[in-house]
Design a protein around this motif. Structure first.
Motif, PDB file in Angstrom:
ATOM      1  N   ASN A 176       0.500  -1.711  -3.517  1.00 38.65           N
ATOM      2  CA  ASN A 176      -0.779  -1.634  -3.011  1.00 38.65           C
ATOM      3  C   ASN A 176      -0.592  -2.861  -2.091  1.00 38.65           C
ATOM      4  O   ASN A 176      -1.207  -2.856  -0.805  1.00 38.65           O
ATOM      5  N   PHE A 177      -0.148  -3.980  -2.429  1.00 33.88           N
ATOM      6  CA  PHE A 177      -0.094  -5.182  -1.779  1.00 33.88           C
ATOM      7  C   PHE A 177       0.867  -5.073  -0.465  1.00 33.88           C
ATOM      8  O   PHE A 177       0.263  -5.106   0.657  1.00 33.88           O
ATOM      9  N   ALA A 178       1.911  -4.060  -0.254  1.00 35.27           N
ATOM     10  CA  ALA A 178       2.727  -3.937   0.715  1.00 35.27           C
ATOM     11  C   ALA A 178       1.963  -2.847   1.635  1.00 35.27           C
ATOM     12  O   ALA A 178       1.863  -3.253   2.902  1.00 35.27           O
ATOM     13  N   LEU A 179       1.305  -1.980   1.420  1.00 37.88           N
ATOM     14  CA  LEU A 179       0.605  -0.817   2.099  1.00 37.88           C
ATOM     15  C   LEU A 179      -0.552  -1.611   2.772  1.00 37.88           C
ATOM     16  O   LEU A 179      -0.879  -1.577   3.919  1.00 37.88           O
ATOM     17  N   LEU A 180      -1.545  -2.177   1.802  1.00 35.65           N
ATOM     18  CA  LEU A 180      -2.700  -2.620   2.327  1.00 35.65           C
ATOM     19  C   LEU A 180      -2.266  -3.688   3.102  1.00 35.65           C
ATOM     20  O   LEU A 180      -3.058  -4.221   4.135  1.00 35.65           O
ATOM     21  N   GLY A 181      -1.529  -4.787   2.633  1.00 36.29           N
ATOM     22  CA  GLY A 181      -0.869  -6.002   3.428  1.00 36.29           C
ATOM     23  C   GLY A 181      -0.762  -5.643   4.906  1.00 36.29           C
ATOM     24  O   GLY A 181      -1.070  -6.423   5.587  1.00 36.29           O
ATOM     25  N   VAL A 182       0.000  -4.660   5.136  1.00 35.06           N
ATOM     26  CA  VAL A 182       0.461  -4.303   6.504  1.00 35.06           C
ATOM     27  C   VAL A 182      -0.555  -3.519   7.038  1.00 35.06           C
ATOM     28  O   VAL A 182      -0.954  -3.857   8.377  1.00 35.06           O
ATOM     29  N   ALA A 183      -1.223  -2.656   6.648  1.00 33.83           N
ATOM     30  CA  ALA A 183      -2.341  -1.874   7.434  1.00 33.83           C
ATOM     31  C   ALA A 183      -3.421  -2.804   7.757  1.00 33.83           C
ATOM     32  O   ALA A 183      -4.000  -2.660   8.924  1.00 33.83           O
TER      33      ALA A 183
ATOM     34  N   PRO B 168       2.149   7.941  -7.533  1.00 31.76           N
ATOM     35  CA  PRO B 168       0.693   7.667  -7.128  1.00 31.76           C
ATOM     36  C   PRO B 168       0.200   6.147  -6.503  1.00 31.76           C
ATOM     37  O   PRO B 168      -0.650   6.080  -5.881  1.00 31.76           O
ATOM     38  N   SER B 169       1.030   5.072  -6.691  1.00 31.32           N
ATOM     39  CA  SER B 169       0.679   3.869  -6.669  1.00 31.32           C
ATOM     40  C   SER B 169       1.065   3.426  -4.858  1.00 31.32           C
ATOM     41  O   SER B 169       0.707   2.584  -4.538  1.00 31.32           O
ATOM     42  N   VAL B 170       1.842   4.505  -4.298  1.00 31.74           N
ATOM     43  CA  VAL B 170       1.746   4.344  -2.946  1.00 31.74           C
ATOM     44  C   VAL B 170       0.966   5.594  -2.283  1.00 31.74           C
ATOM     45  O   VAL B 170       0.002   5.320  -1.375  1.00 31.74           O
ATOM     46  N   LEU B 171       0.832   6.595  -2.964  1.00 38.17           N
ATOM     47  CA  LEU B 171       0.005   7.936  -2.213  1.00 38.17           C
ATOM     48  C   LEU B 171      -1.268   7.418  -2.322  1.00 38.17           C
ATOM     49  O   LEU B 171      -2.350   7.537  -1.343  1.00 38.17           O
ATOM     50  N   ASN B 172      -2.030   7.076  -3.427  1.00 38.49           N
ATOM     51  CA  ASN B 172      -3.493   6.672  -3.349  1.00 38.49           C
ATOM     52  C   ASN B 172      -3.912   5.543  -2.586  1.00 38.49           C
ATOM     53  O   ASN B 172      -5.078   5.703  -2.059  1.00 38.49           O
ATOM     54  N   PRO B 173      -3.335   4.334  -2.432  1.00 38.27           N
ATOM     55  CA  PRO B 173      -3.621   3.427  -1.437  1.00 38.27           C
ATOM     56  C   PRO B 173      -3.715   4.076  -0.052  1.00 38.27           C
ATOM     57  O   PRO B 173      -4.460   3.806   0.717  1.00 38.27           O
ATOM     58  N   LEU B 174      -2.773   4.752   0.274  1.00 39.38           N
ATOM     59  CA  LEU B 174      -2.637   5.610   1.692  1.00 39.38           C
ATOM     60  C   LEU B 174      -3.883   6.506   1.758  1.00 39.38           C
ATOM     61  O   LEU B 174      -4.473   6.528   2.958  1.00 39.38           O
ATOM     62  N   ARG B 175      -4.148   7.283   0.712  1.00 41.91           N
ATOM     63  CA  ARG B 175      -5.400   8.140   0.699  1.00 41.91           C
ATOM     64  C   ARG B 175      -6.763   7.241   0.973  1.00 41.91           C
ATOM     65  O   ARG B 175      -7.519   7.720   1.940  1.00 41.91           O
ATOM     66  N   GLN B 176      -6.826   5.835   0.503  1.00 40.99           N
ATOM     67  CA  GLN B 176      -8.036   5.178   0.717  1.00 40.99           C
ATOM     68  C   GLN B 176      -7.948   4.591   2.122  1.00 40.99           C
ATOM     69  O   GLN B 176      -8.973   4.412   2.707  1.00 40.99           O
ATOM     70  N   LEU B 177      -6.841   4.388   2.842  1.00 50.61           N
ATOM     71  CA  LEU B 177      -6.715   4.043   4.203  1.00 50.61           C
ATOM     72  C   LEU B 177      -7.032   5.166   5.237  1.00 50.61           C
ATOM     73  O   LEU B 177      -7.672   4.756   6.155  1.00 50.61           O
TER      74      LEU B 177
END
Ligand SMILES: Cc1ncc(COP(=O)(O)O)c(C=O)c1O
Length: 388
Positions: free
Chosen positions: A76-83, A101-110
């Motif tokens: 989550n930190f990496a994905l949300l952190g960069v976005a 899912p800890s990659v797919l779901n934060p991306l779905r939220q973005l």
């Protein structure tokens, strides 16, 4: 009854050395590493030691390691952190359809926030074709996030090539290495990787602690856990000192196992185990790539059988395995990973994942083969172990 645990991709037993090192940090020491008095300083020293050990496992510098609450938070930190990083104008994130899912779901939220998320499909072995990544990259790509190994089928991705491609496009590259850390040698110094996630409980450390490698020089990320100035202001919250101390010892043990060539021993044992299973269950299907695979993982289909029933049957015989990932099996949904590999629903429903640890003997695994022969074999009593 001595149980046989073959679900190490879900979690691993805590090593005795890890517990030993953690115990005083629950019982005797309680200092807050941010405090300036002796109690605080003692905790700070142990935190820094653990950071060095985790950095050594990854080939990183200590300052590039940020402690988190586990692999999920690191992703989550990496994905949300960069976005969501200050000044981020790029809106595309490229990932794969078989991420955790800890990659797919934060991306779905973005996605509803205006991000364009591209999910690359794997081939039948679970590998991502570099040509597909190439055609998904453009000058609006902020981040490429690709797992190093898949937890269900063990397939490894070519992170060297993908990282080079991300760099050429001016995008950052994140790797979820939760399943590879400690099983395969990692050297982030030599890899074109900007961010990399790991988790303590997959390497015989405690649960609830992990780390995100952030390459030195990476622009400051958005912090999903904003708070005090812990972790150099990158992740707020008083550190889980006992957990981090345990993670450090687990990282040390993992370095020693890698140096001793243990993964190759496990790979040979896994291959022997599969050969035995094939003898008693002739129609068994192996998922993922046999060539590019984690050394400990065996994703299998038992056509004509029901995976859930086999799992329960094995459990009653003292053997712990899983159907797909712990997450998708918990949800009762057919594995999205196997579906993305093109496996038909009936075969998905016949699937079991065996993930070995570091301590098994052939004798022990033979008991599993015998149980499978009874539960899934053609004759039920055919058992003549061949030597390999
Ligand atoms: C590939 C992968 N990424 C991330 C995670 C999540 O790690 P954690 O359980 O530490 O949150 C897992 C856990 O199964 C995993 O297999």
């Amino acid at each position: 009854m001595n149980r046989i645990y073959l679900d190490h991709n879900a979690t691993t037993p805590v090593a005795p050395e890890v517990l030993e090192a953690m115990w005083p940090w629950h019982r005797d020491h309680f200092g807050n590493p941010s405090s300036v008095h002796q109690e605080g300083r003692e905790a700070r020293v142990r935190l820094d030691e653990a950071r060095e050990k985790v950095a050594a496992l990854l080939g990183a510098r200590a300052g590039e390691v940020v402690f988190t609450s586990g692999g999920t938070e690191s992703n989550n930190f990496a994905l949300l952190g960069v976005a969501l990083m200050p000044g981020q104008t790029r809106r595309r994130i490229v990932t794969t359809a078989i991420e955790h899912p800890s990659v797919l779901n934060p991306l779905r939220q973005l996605a509803p926030l205006g991000f364009d998320i591209v999910f690359l499909p794997p081939d039948a072995d679970g590998r991502i074709d570099p040509a597909r990544l190439e055609s998904a990259l453009d000058d609006s790509t902020a981040l490429v996030s690709i797992q190093h190994a898949n937890s269900e089928v063990g397939t490894l991705q070519d992170i060297q090539t993908f990282g080079e491609m991300a760099r050429r496009a001016g995008a950052l590259f994140h790797v979820d290495a939760v399943q590879t850390a400690g099983k395969l040698a990692l050297d982030v110094e030599a890899l074109p990787v900007d961010l990399l996630s790991v988790s303590s409980h997959k390497i015989c450390g405690p649960k609830g602690v992990g780390a995100l490698f952030i390459r030195r020089g990476t622009a400051p990320l958005f912090s999903p856990i904003a708070g005090g100035s812990q972790e150099r202001k990158r992740r707020g919250g008083t550190e889980n000192v006992a957990g981090i101390v345990g993670f450090g010892v687990a990282a040390d043990l993992a370095v020693a196992r890698l140096a001793a060539g243990r993964p190759e021993e496990v790979r040979a044992l896994r291959d022997w185990f599969f050969a035995q299973i094939r003898e008693v269950v002739p129609g068994v299907v192996r998922f993922g790539s046999a060539e590019f695979c984690l050394p400990n993982t065996l994703g299998l289909g038992f056509p004509g059988r029901e995976g859930q029933g086999l799992l329960i049957g094995l459990d009653m015989e003292g053997i712990a395995v899983s159907t797909g990932s712990a997450c998708s099996s918990g949800s009762g949904q057919p594995s999205p990973v196997l579906a993305a590999l093109g496996v038909d629903l009936q075969t998905i429903e016949s699937s079991l994942r065996f993930s070995l640890g570091w301590q098994h003997s052939r004798e022990e695994l033979m008991k599993v083969v015998e149980a499978l022969s009874r539960l899934a074999g053609a004759t039920g009593d055919r058992l003549a172990p061949s030597s390999a």
